[in-house]
Enzyme design. Structure first.
Site, PDB file in Angstrom:
ATOM      1  N   GLU A 253       0.929  -1.292  -0.020  1.00  0.00           N
ATOM      2  CA  GLU A 253       0.151   0.157  -0.128  1.00  0.00           C
ATOM      3  C   GLU A 253       0.981   1.213  -0.050  1.00  0.00           C
ATOM      4  O   GLU A 253       1.510   1.530   1.103  1.00  0.00           O
ATOM      5  CB  GLU A 253      -0.852  -0.006   1.212  1.00  0.00           C
ATOM      6  CG  GLU A 253      -1.665  -1.245   1.427  1.00  0.00           C
ATOM      7  CD  GLU A 253      -3.037  -1.566   0.447  1.00  0.00           C
ATOM      8  OE1 GLU A 253      -3.328  -0.217  -0.187  1.00  0.00           O
ATOM      9  OE2 GLU A 253      -3.638  -2.385   0.428  1.00  0.00           O
ATOM     10  N   CYS A 287      -2.529   9.194   2.318  1.00  0.00           N
ATOM     11  CA  CYS A 287      -2.226   8.538   0.948  1.00  0.00           C
ATOM     12  C   CYS A 287      -3.213   8.829  -0.262  1.00  0.00           C
ATOM     13  O   CYS A 287      -2.877   8.991  -1.306  1.00  0.00           O
ATOM     14  CB  CYS A 287      -1.962   7.172   0.953  1.00  0.00           C
ATOM     15  SG  CYS A 287      -3.266   6.363   1.802  1.00  0.00           S
TER      16      CYS A 287
HETATM   17  P1  NAD Z   1       8.168   5.293   5.003  1.00  0.00           P
HETATM   18  O1  NAD Z   1       8.099   4.579   3.557  1.00  0.00           O
HETATM   19  O2  NAD Z   1       9.154   6.328   5.230  1.00  0.00           O
HETATM   20  O3  NAD Z   1       7.832   4.506   6.130  1.00  0.00           O
HETATM   21  C1  NAD Z   1       6.822   3.606   6.108  1.00  0.00           C
HETATM   22  C2  NAD Z   1       7.268   2.406   7.007  1.00  0.00           C
HETATM   23  O4  NAD Z   1       8.182   1.248   6.371  1.00  0.00           O
HETATM   24  C3  NAD Z   1       7.748   2.501   8.439  1.00  0.00           C
HETATM   25  O5  NAD Z   1       7.472   1.724   9.297  1.00  0.00           O
HETATM   26  C4  NAD Z   1       9.167   2.404   7.989  1.00  0.00           C
HETATM   27  O6  NAD Z   1      10.191   2.029   9.244  1.00  0.00           O
HETATM   28  C5  NAD Z   1       9.271   1.151   6.963  1.00  0.00           C
HETATM   29  N1  NAD Z   1      10.560   0.923   6.159  1.00  0.00           N
HETATM   30  C6  NAD Z   1      11.106   1.942   5.627  1.00  0.00           C
HETATM   31  N2  NAD Z   1      12.033   1.422   4.774  1.00  0.00           N
HETATM   32  C7  NAD Z   1      11.996  -0.078   4.930  1.00  0.00           C
HETATM   33  C8  NAD Z   1      12.770  -1.082   4.426  1.00  0.00           C
HETATM   34  N3  NAD Z   1      13.573  -0.930   3.692  1.00  0.00           N
HETATM   35  N4  NAD Z   1      12.489  -2.551   5.039  1.00  0.00           N
HETATM   36  C9  NAD Z   1      11.327  -2.566   5.897  1.00  0.00           C
HETATM   37  N5  NAD Z   1      10.852  -1.464   6.306  1.00  0.00           N
HETATM   38  C10 NAD Z   1      10.995  -0.369   5.829  1.00  0.00           C
HETATM   39  O7  NAD Z   1       6.742   6.142   4.755  1.00  0.00           O
HETATM   40  P2  NAD Z   1       5.923   7.386   5.601  1.00  0.00           P
HETATM   41  O8  NAD Z   1       6.848   8.461   5.623  1.00  0.00           O
HETATM   42  O9  NAD Z   1       5.659   6.652   7.241  1.00  0.00           O
HETATM   43  O10 NAD Z   1       4.480   7.329   5.192  1.00  0.00           O
HETATM   44  C11 NAD Z   1       4.140   8.299   3.859  1.00  0.00           C
HETATM   45  C12 NAD Z   1       3.932   7.368   2.677  1.00  0.00           C
HETATM   46  O11 NAD Z   1       3.118   6.353   3.003  1.00  0.00           O
HETATM   47  C13 NAD Z   1       3.292   8.178   1.543  1.00  0.00           C
HETATM   48  O12 NAD Z   1       4.154   7.722   0.455  1.00  0.00           O
HETATM   49  C14 NAD Z   1       1.971   7.721   1.688  1.00  0.00           C
HETATM   50  O13 NAD Z   1       1.274   7.752   0.408  1.00  0.00           O
HETATM   51  C15 NAD Z   1       2.123   6.225   1.918  1.00  0.00           C
HETATM   52  N6  NAD Z   1       0.822   5.905   2.552  1.00  0.00           N
HETATM   53  C16 NAD Z   1       0.170   4.813   1.844  1.00  0.00           C
HETATM   54  C17 NAD Z   1      -0.934   4.148   2.278  1.00  0.00           C
HETATM   55  C18 NAD Z   1      -1.666   3.509   1.285  1.00  0.00           C
HETATM   56  O14 NAD Z   1      -2.625   2.708   1.759  1.00  0.00           O
HETATM   57  N7  NAD Z   1      -1.566   3.258  -0.102  1.00  0.00           N
HETATM   58  C19 NAD Z   1      -1.530   4.658   3.414  1.00  0.00           C
HETATM   59  C20 NAD Z   1      -0.730   5.482   4.304  1.00  0.00           C
HETATM   60  C21 NAD Z   1       0.486   5.973   3.768  1.00  0.00           C
END
Ligand code: NAD
Length: 497
Positions: A253, A287
């Site tokens: 997602e 998102c």
């Molecule tokens: P992010 O990608 O920085 O982090 C999200 C999560 O992923 C965190 O828990 C982080 O620790 C983890 N993570 C990061 N790199 C990783 C890796 N290599 N391996 C495992 N885990 C890892 O995102 P954010 O800044 O917290 O959130 C914003 C983003 O999330 C935006 O792009 C938004 O559109 C997206 N989002 C999407 C949805 C959806 O349902 N499509 C919902 C909410 C947020």
């Protein structure tokens, strides 16, 4: 109420909030609120082993009984709605009604999953062989890893957890390192539901705290057959191939770049309200936030004028204060990224209305939402910036609007404002929006849990929440039962021995 009082109300002790290596600040005022203990990466195998052991028990508990645990979770969430909502506001900076709304979403998915626990149906299929019956069974898969983003710090976990649990899978949650407190608070509530349930296996629901390295342990382990990851496309492109590479099932997602087409027939007052909620609600950090407005040139000037006026009067400030509609961004890095995007858009010929820091707010990353009139859909417009920036582009004919709409790498949510039936139907047709969510006469954000949630292209293709998204959490088994005294082969094959 002080930050510490808010945390005490959900039962977080001074010991849990101090002495750890993960420093947590509130986006409300930038105040340091806790030093949370992080999970040691060396402990991750033991966490996964506990979940595997729990799976051996939980998979054989009848699904309606598994639903009872989720029913109790829903009850406990109802009781703690105000307290947990306040922690969402404290840690993610959401305005009060959005913090409460997020907890309501958890309650809603629990209700949905309880009903589902009696509806994990398979099909009965006509066999071509006499005296045979074919059917489909749905079975639990094993531990489900759930990696979540900061902007829906609790709801996204519950979408996954409620379904995974009724489907017979233990859950290991790794929340965003920016929002560990909401996760710990949710675990308190879960613990009360588990206590009341009585005989759930140890390790059924676990939470691990830390950054990407802790997430990677879940991503890499074959002991975690389902890995749901919510966050940026950058994170998804690292996680997805790794999970597939070990033959696990990723549910991704990821980022969105959601648009609204405003047709000449649109109800402009309704459009105005839909745009403002979708573009500046949650300070543009959903998102599904509206990021691109594709407006018919005949009404473009009028709509932009109304929007600029509405934006000028937006109540920006402390998300706890009554009347505030725009709270802070999660941190000052987010402000920098917003500013960089506005600079880039200007360099590409954009005309910026608003933007910059909101006045009179100390500590937090409070920005003024921006509207940017763009000459075309440039690289900056095609990139998701997680902040309240709304790019406006004009169009002359519907096909041109549709082309612009779909010409971005992301495919999460979308909508059209029109009173023209042909345009509305075309928008949701096979040749219309290429997104996972396509709405008519409402904005792109604020989904209900009854529908499957997720998107296409760089948004990752995963589906969570309602409809038949539960199937992603189970394995499908095709069964053929022979109740005859012969052994006929399919397709007329003869193999007599
Ligand atoms: P992010 O990608 O920085 O982090 C999200 C999560 O992923 C965190 O828990 C982080 O620790 C983890 N993570 C990061 N790199 C990783 C890796 N290599 N391996 C495992 N885990 C890892 O995102 P954010 O800044 O917290 O959130 C914003 C983003 O999330 C935006 O792009 C938004 O559109 C997206 N989002 C999407 C949805 C959806 O349902 N499509 C919902 C909410 C947020």
């Amino acid at each position: 109420m002080s930050h510490q009082d808010v945390l005490a109300k959900v039962g977080l002790s001074a010991e849990e909030l101090s002495g750890g290596s993960l420093s947590v600040r509130s986006p409300i005022d930038g105040a340091h609120v806790a030093d949370v203990h992080e999970t040691d990466p060396g402990e991750m195998q033991a966490v996964i082993d506990r979940a595997q052991a729990a799976f051996k028990v939980w998979r054989s508990v009848p699904a309606p009984r598994r639903g009872e645990l989720v029913r109790l979770l829903g009850e406990e969430l109802r009781r703690s709605k105000d307290e947990l909502g306040a922690v969402v506001t404290l840690e993610a900076g959401k305005i009060v009604s959005e913090g409460l709304g997020e907890v309501q979403e958890m309650i809603d998915i629990c209700d949905f999953a309880v009903g589902l626990s009696r509806q994990l149906y398979g099909l009965t299929i006509a066999s071509e062989r006499p005296g045979h019956r074919m059917m489909e069974s749905w079975h639990p898969m094993g531990p489900c890893g759930v990696i979540t983003a900061f902007n829906f710090p609790v709801a996204v976990w519950s979408w996954n957890a409620a379904l995974a649990l009724v489907c017979g899978n233990p859950v290991i949650w790794k929340p965003s390192e920016k929002t560990p407190l909401t996760a710990l608070a949710s675990m308190k509530i879960m613990a009360r539901a588990l206590d009341r349930f009585g005989d759930a296996p140890e390790g059924l629901v676990q939470c691990v705290i830390g950054g990407p390295a802790i997430g990677e342990a879940l991503v890499a382990s074959p002991g975690v057959p389902i890995l749901s990851a919510t966050g940026s496309t950058r994170m998804g492109s690292a996680v997805g191939p790794k999970v597939l590479g070990r033959w696990g099932r990723p549910i991704l997602e990821l980022g969105g770049n959601n648009a609204m087409i405003v047709a000449p027939s649109a109800d402009l007052e309704m459009t105005l309200r839909a745009v403002v909620f979708s573009a500046v609600g949650t300070a543009g950090q959903r998102c599904t936030s509206l990021r691109r407005l594709i407006v018919h040139n005949s009404i473009r000037e009028e709509l932009v004028g109304k929007l600029v006026k509405a934006y000028a009067g937006l109540p920006i400030g402390d998300p706890r204060a009554e009347g505030t509609l725009v709270g802070p961004l999660i941190d000052h890095d987010a402000t920098d990224r917003m500013q960089a995007a506005l600079d880039a858009a200007r360099a590409e010929g954009g005309k910026v209305h608003g933007g910059g820091m909101a006045e009179g707010m100390d500590g937090g990353a409070y920005v003024r939402p921006a509207i940017v009139e763009m000459p075309s859909q440039t690289e900056t417009v095609r990139t998701e910036t997680f902040a309240p920036i709304l790019y406006v582009m004009g169009y002359d004919d519907f096909d041109e609007a549709m082309e612009l709409h779909n010409a971005v790498p992301q495919g999460l949510s979308s909508c059209i404002m029109t009173l023209n039936l042909r345009e509305a139907e075309a928008f949701v047709s096979a040749a219309g929006s290429d997104c996972g969510i396509a709405n008519v006469n409402i904005g792109p954000s604020g989904a209900e849990i009854g529908g499957a949630f997720g998107g296409e292209k760089e948004t990752g293709g995963g589906r969570e929440s309602g409809s038949d998204a539960w199937k992603s959490y189970m394995r499908r088994q095709t069964n053929t039962i022979n109740f005859s005294d012969a052994l006929p082969l399919a397709q007329g094959v003869r193999f007599d021995v």
